[in-house]
Design a protein around this motif. Structure first.
Motif, PDB file in Angstrom:
ATOM      1  N   LEU A   1       1.059  -1.336   0.264  1.00 57.57           N
ATOM      2  CA  LEU A   1       0.250   0.240   0.152  1.00 57.57           C
ATOM      3  C   LEU A   1       1.169   0.926  -0.072  1.00 57.57           C
ATOM      4  O   LEU A   1       0.323   2.430  -0.320  1.00 57.57           O
ATOM      5  N   LEU A   2       1.559   0.858   0.541  1.00 56.85           N
ATOM      6  CA  LEU A   2       3.430   2.004   0.043  1.00 56.85           C
ATOM      7  C   LEU A   2       3.159   2.497  -1.195  1.00 56.85           C
ATOM      8  O   LEU A   2       3.480   2.144  -1.693  1.00 56.85           O
ATOM      9  N   PRO A   3       2.787   4.562  -1.941  1.00 57.18           N
ATOM     10  CA  PRO A   3       3.650   4.505  -2.521  1.00 57.18           C
ATOM     11  C   PRO A   3       4.656   4.645  -3.485  1.00 57.18           C
ATOM     12  O   PRO A   3       6.140   4.338  -2.603  1.00 57.18           O
ATOM     13  N   SER A   4       4.721   3.799  -4.583  1.00 58.15           N
ATOM     14  CA  SER A   4       6.168   3.818  -4.867  1.00 58.15           C
ATOM     15  C   SER A   4       6.698   4.983  -5.389  1.00 58.15           C
ATOM     16  O   SER A   4       8.370   5.261  -5.572  1.00 58.15           O
ATOM     17  N   ASP A   5       6.572   6.040  -5.571  1.00 58.37           N
ATOM     18  CA  ASP A   5       6.813   7.296  -5.807  1.00 58.37           C
ATOM     19  C   ASP A   5       6.096   8.319  -4.926  1.00 58.37           C
ATOM     20  O   ASP A   5       5.680   8.588  -5.028  1.00 58.37           O
ATOM     21  N   LEU A   6       7.003   9.044  -3.789  1.00 56.16           N
ATOM     22  CA  LEU A   6       6.790   9.818  -3.200  1.00 56.16           C
ATOM     23  C   LEU A   6       6.863  10.780  -3.326  1.00 56.16           C
ATOM     24  O   LEU A   6       8.492  11.882  -4.008  1.00 56.16           O
ATOM     25  N   PRO A   7       6.350  12.328  -3.455  1.00 59.71           N
ATOM     26  CA  PRO A   7       6.970  13.503  -3.489  1.00 59.71           C
ATOM     27  C   PRO A   7       7.542  14.007  -2.404  1.00 59.71           C
ATOM     28  O   PRO A   7       8.102  13.736  -1.576  1.00 59.71           O
ATOM     29  N   LEU A   8       7.845  15.217  -2.582  1.00 55.32           N
ATOM     30  CA  LEU A   8       8.804  15.854  -1.487  1.00 55.32           C
ATOM     31  C   LEU A   8       7.787  15.796  -0.167  1.00 55.32           C
ATOM     32  O   LEU A   8       7.009  16.869   0.179  1.00 55.32           O
ATOM     33  N   SER A   9       8.686  15.185   0.997  1.00 57.36           N
ATOM     34  CA  SER A   9       8.523  15.131   2.113  1.00 57.36           C
ATOM     35  C   SER A   9       8.677  15.673   2.883  1.00 57.36           C
ATOM     36  O   SER A   9      10.118  15.365   2.814  1.00 57.36           O
TER      37      SER A   9
ATOM     38  N   PHE B   1      14.760   5.181   9.104  1.00 63.40           N
ATOM     39  CA  PHE B   1      14.193   5.201   7.285  1.00 63.40           C
ATOM     40  C   PHE B   1      15.051   7.028   6.675  1.00 63.40           C
ATOM     41  O   PHE B   1      16.162   6.534   5.982  1.00 63.40           O
ATOM     42  N   PRO B   2      14.576   7.836   7.146  1.00 58.98           N
ATOM     43  CA  PRO B   2      15.002   9.144   6.695  1.00 58.98           C
ATOM     44  C   PRO B   2      16.829   9.653   6.685  1.00 58.98           C
ATOM     45  O   PRO B   2      17.153  10.296   5.480  1.00 58.98           O
ATOM     46  N   GLU B   3      17.043   9.181   7.886  1.00 59.79           N
ATOM     47  CA  GLU B   3      18.595   9.855   8.102  1.00 59.79           C
ATOM     48  C   GLU B   3      19.308   8.666   6.749  1.00 59.79           C
ATOM     49  O   GLU B   3      20.251   9.454   6.523  1.00 59.79           O
ATOM     50  N   LYS B   4      18.890   7.017   6.690  1.00 64.95           N
ATOM     51  CA  LYS B   4      19.953   7.186   5.985  1.00 64.95           C
ATOM     52  C   LYS B   4      19.525   7.292   4.183  1.00 64.95           C
ATOM     53  O   LYS B   4      20.415   7.280   3.348  1.00 64.95           O
ATOM     54  N   LEU B   5      18.213   7.785   4.388  1.00 62.74           N
ATOM     55  CA  LEU B   5      17.837   8.943   3.076  1.00 62.74           C
ATOM     56  C   LEU B   5      18.200   9.773   3.106  1.00 62.74           C
ATOM     57  O   LEU B   5      19.059  10.395   1.980  1.00 62.74           O
ATOM     58  N   ASP B   6      18.787  10.361   3.713  1.00 60.49           N
ATOM     59  CA  ASP B   6      19.833  11.285   3.443  1.00 60.49           C
ATOM     60  C   ASP B   6      21.262  11.485   3.057  1.00 60.49           C
ATOM     61  O   ASP B   6      21.768  12.318   2.472  1.00 60.49           O
ATOM     62  N   LYS B   7      21.931  10.467   2.830  1.00 59.65           N
ATOM     63  CA  LYS B   7      22.792   9.922   3.093  1.00 59.65           C
ATOM     64  C   LYS B   7      23.108   9.514   1.417  1.00 59.65           C
ATOM     65  O   LYS B   7      24.385   9.578   1.715  1.00 59.65           O
ATOM     66  N   ALA B   8      22.167   8.770   1.219  1.00 59.70           N
ATOM     67  CA  ALA B   8      22.292   8.849   0.168  1.00 59.70           C
ATOM     68  C   ALA B   8      22.687   9.280  -1.513  1.00 59.70           C
ATOM     69  O   ALA B   8      22.233  10.703  -1.153  1.00 59.70           O
ATOM     70  N   LEU B   9      22.492   8.684  -2.393  1.00 61.80           N
ATOM     71  CA  LEU B   9      23.578  10.294  -3.556  1.00 61.80           C
ATOM     72  C   LEU B   9      22.133  10.277  -4.374  1.00 61.80           C
ATOM     73  O   LEU B   9      21.022   9.405  -4.746  1.00 61.80           O
ATOM     74  N   LEU B  10      21.765  11.929  -4.670  1.00 61.16           N
ATOM     75  CA  LEU B  10      20.640  11.879  -5.189  1.00 61.16           C
ATOM     76  C   LEU B  10      20.410  11.173  -6.716  1.00 61.16           C
ATOM     77  O   LEU B  10      21.607  10.928  -8.058  1.00 61.16           O
ATOM     78  N   ASP B  11      19.391  10.698  -7.187  1.00 66.07           N
ATOM     79  CA  ASP B  11      19.421   9.834  -8.668  1.00 66.07           C
ATOM     80  C   ASP B  11      20.244   8.478  -8.781  1.00 66.07           C
ATOM     81  O   ASP B  11      20.203   8.495 -10.274  1.00 66.07           O
ATOM     82  N   GLN B  12      19.943   8.197  -7.426  1.00 64.67           N
ATOM     83  CA  GLN B  12      20.927   6.823  -8.093  1.00 64.67           C
ATOM     84  C   GLN B  12      19.975   5.969  -7.063  1.00 64.67           C
ATOM     85  O   GLN B  12      19.958   5.799  -6.263  1.00 64.67           O
TER      86      GLN B  12
ATOM     87  N   ARG C   1      15.482   5.594  -5.192  1.00 60.31           N
ATOM     88  CA  ARG C   1      16.123   6.469  -5.590  1.00 60.31           C
ATOM     89  C   ARG C   1      15.660   7.588  -5.139  1.00 60.31           C
ATOM     90  O   ARG C   1      14.997   8.288  -5.149  1.00 60.31           O
ATOM     91  N   VAL C   2      16.401   8.268  -3.991  1.00 58.23           N
ATOM     92  CA  VAL C   2      15.938  10.046  -3.492  1.00 58.23           C
ATOM     93  C   VAL C   2      16.025  10.709  -5.256  1.00 58.23           C
ATOM     94  O   VAL C   2      17.042  10.613  -5.836  1.00 58.23           O
ATOM     95  N   SER C   3      15.305  11.225  -5.010  1.00 52.36           N
ATOM     96  CA  SER C   3      15.472  12.866  -6.555  1.00 52.36           C
ATOM     97  C   SER C   3      15.248  13.958  -6.259  1.00 52.36           C
ATOM     98  O   SER C   3      15.640  14.551  -7.260  1.00 52.36           O
ATOM     99  N   ARG C   4      15.160  14.472  -4.881  1.00 58.19           N
ATOM    100  CA  ARG C   4      15.260  16.063  -4.479  1.00 58.19           C
ATOM    101  C   ARG C   4      15.305  16.013  -3.560  1.00 58.19           C
ATOM    102  O   ARG C   4      14.420  15.193  -2.000  1.00 58.19           O
ATOM    103  N   ARG C   5      16.164  16.528  -2.898  1.00 58.96           N
ATOM    104  CA  ARG C   5      16.696  16.945  -1.811  1.00 58.96           C
ATOM    105  C   ARG C   5      16.565  18.234  -1.203  1.00 58.96           C
ATOM    106  O   ARG C   5      17.049  19.885  -2.305  1.00 58.96           O
TER     107      ARG C   5
END
Length: 305
Positions: free
Chosen positions: A201-209, A222-233, A248-252
């Protein structure tokens, strides 16, 4: 004979009468007698006044504004004005309440009553608050915003895609399957994430949150690990409270302190609350100066201190 008696002058009073007159005059000159007479006069006057006060009924005035207030409240409650009979009932009930409240206060029924004490405290605090006219200037709000920047800081935000893997479905091969899907995504970044992974039920594409909102859904780490991920990879897997995710983090967007115009209402509300608390504390400190407070701890409490 008569002439002889007249020549002899007026008859002298008996000796007992003369003695009584002398004693009375002597007593009237005594200060103690003066004091007792004055006390009797005061006591008699007090009895007369006290009896008048005791027999005089208390005054209860039901004013026209009070009756109007009753009618307005009735109208708001029942969506129609009260009839003359209903209005009379409201007035009678008000008089009854006023009489019973006064009698209860006269009997001291309000003492040691937690509910009554709490309501009296609330009314005193309300009176104090109503007396405060607090109108901050822009300078006041800007200074408050700077001092309390962390309170109004806009949370960092992230937008990302995710592919979910359900550990219960994959079992011991979860990590291996995740690595295989990750390899496919990295080889073809245009691949549709919805066609990969497991249903959720989780969305596959999450907008800016905000990171706070993401953490509430996926877990605080979870968001702390996302914060360390490279953009668009595509990277991962990252564990959440649901299972494993390839992301895949698309925007920060980093967190920031907003401008005053962005949060003016919130700053004004907090400034007003803080200023009112300070005024209440100051007034209470002044009231407290008129009391000597003694705290007698129970023996058990004293032993534990």
């Amino acid at each position: 004979m008569i002439a002889a008696e007249q020549a002899a002058g007026p008859t002298a009073p008996p000796s007992s009468q003369r003695t009584g007159t002398i004693w009375l005059k002597s007593m009237l000159r005594e200060p103690l007698v003066h004091f007792l007479l004055l006390a009797l006069v005061i006591f008699a006057g007090y009895r007369l006044i006290g009896a008048d006060i005791q027999n005089k009924p208390g005054s209860i005035v039901v004013t026209a504004p009070k009756i109007e207030q009753m009618a307005i409240l009735f109208t708001k409650t029942w969506q129609r004005p009260p009839t003359s009979e209903e209005l009379k009932g409201l007035i009678d009930d008000y008089v009854k309440e006023e009489v019973l409240v006064r009698e209860a206060l006269a009997l001291g029924l309000d003492r040691d009553d937690t509910v009554v004490r709490r309501r009296l405290r609330q009314k005193m605090e309300f009176v104090d608050a109503a007396a405060d006219v607090l109108t901050p200037t822009d300078a006041d709000l800007q200074a408050y915003l700077q001092i309390n920047a962390a309170t109004f800081e806009i949370d960092p935000m992230l937008a990302f895609q995710q592919v979910y893997l359900n550990p219960q479905r994959h079992g011991d091969s979860t990590a291996r399957d995740a690595a295989s899907i990750l390899e496919a995504l990295q080889a073809n970044p245009a691949a549709d994430p919805n066609l990969l992974g497991d249903p959720t039920l989780l969305p596959s594409d999450l907008p800016l949150s905000s990171k706070t909102a993401i953490g509430q859904t996926f877990g605080v780490e979870f968001p702390e690990k996302l914060d360390k991920a490279l953009l668009d990879q595509w990277t991962g897997p990252i564990a959440s409270s649901f299972g494993l995710h390839l992301v895949r983090v698309s925007r920060r967007m980093p967190g920031r302190v907003p401008a005053l115009d962005e949060v003016r209402d919130a700053v004004a509300r907090e400034w007003t609350n803080a200023k009112r608390r300070a005024l209440e504390d100051g007034r209470f400190a002044e009231l407290l100066k008129h009391y000597m407070v003694s705290i007698e701890f129970p023996v058990s409490a004293e032993a534990g201190r």
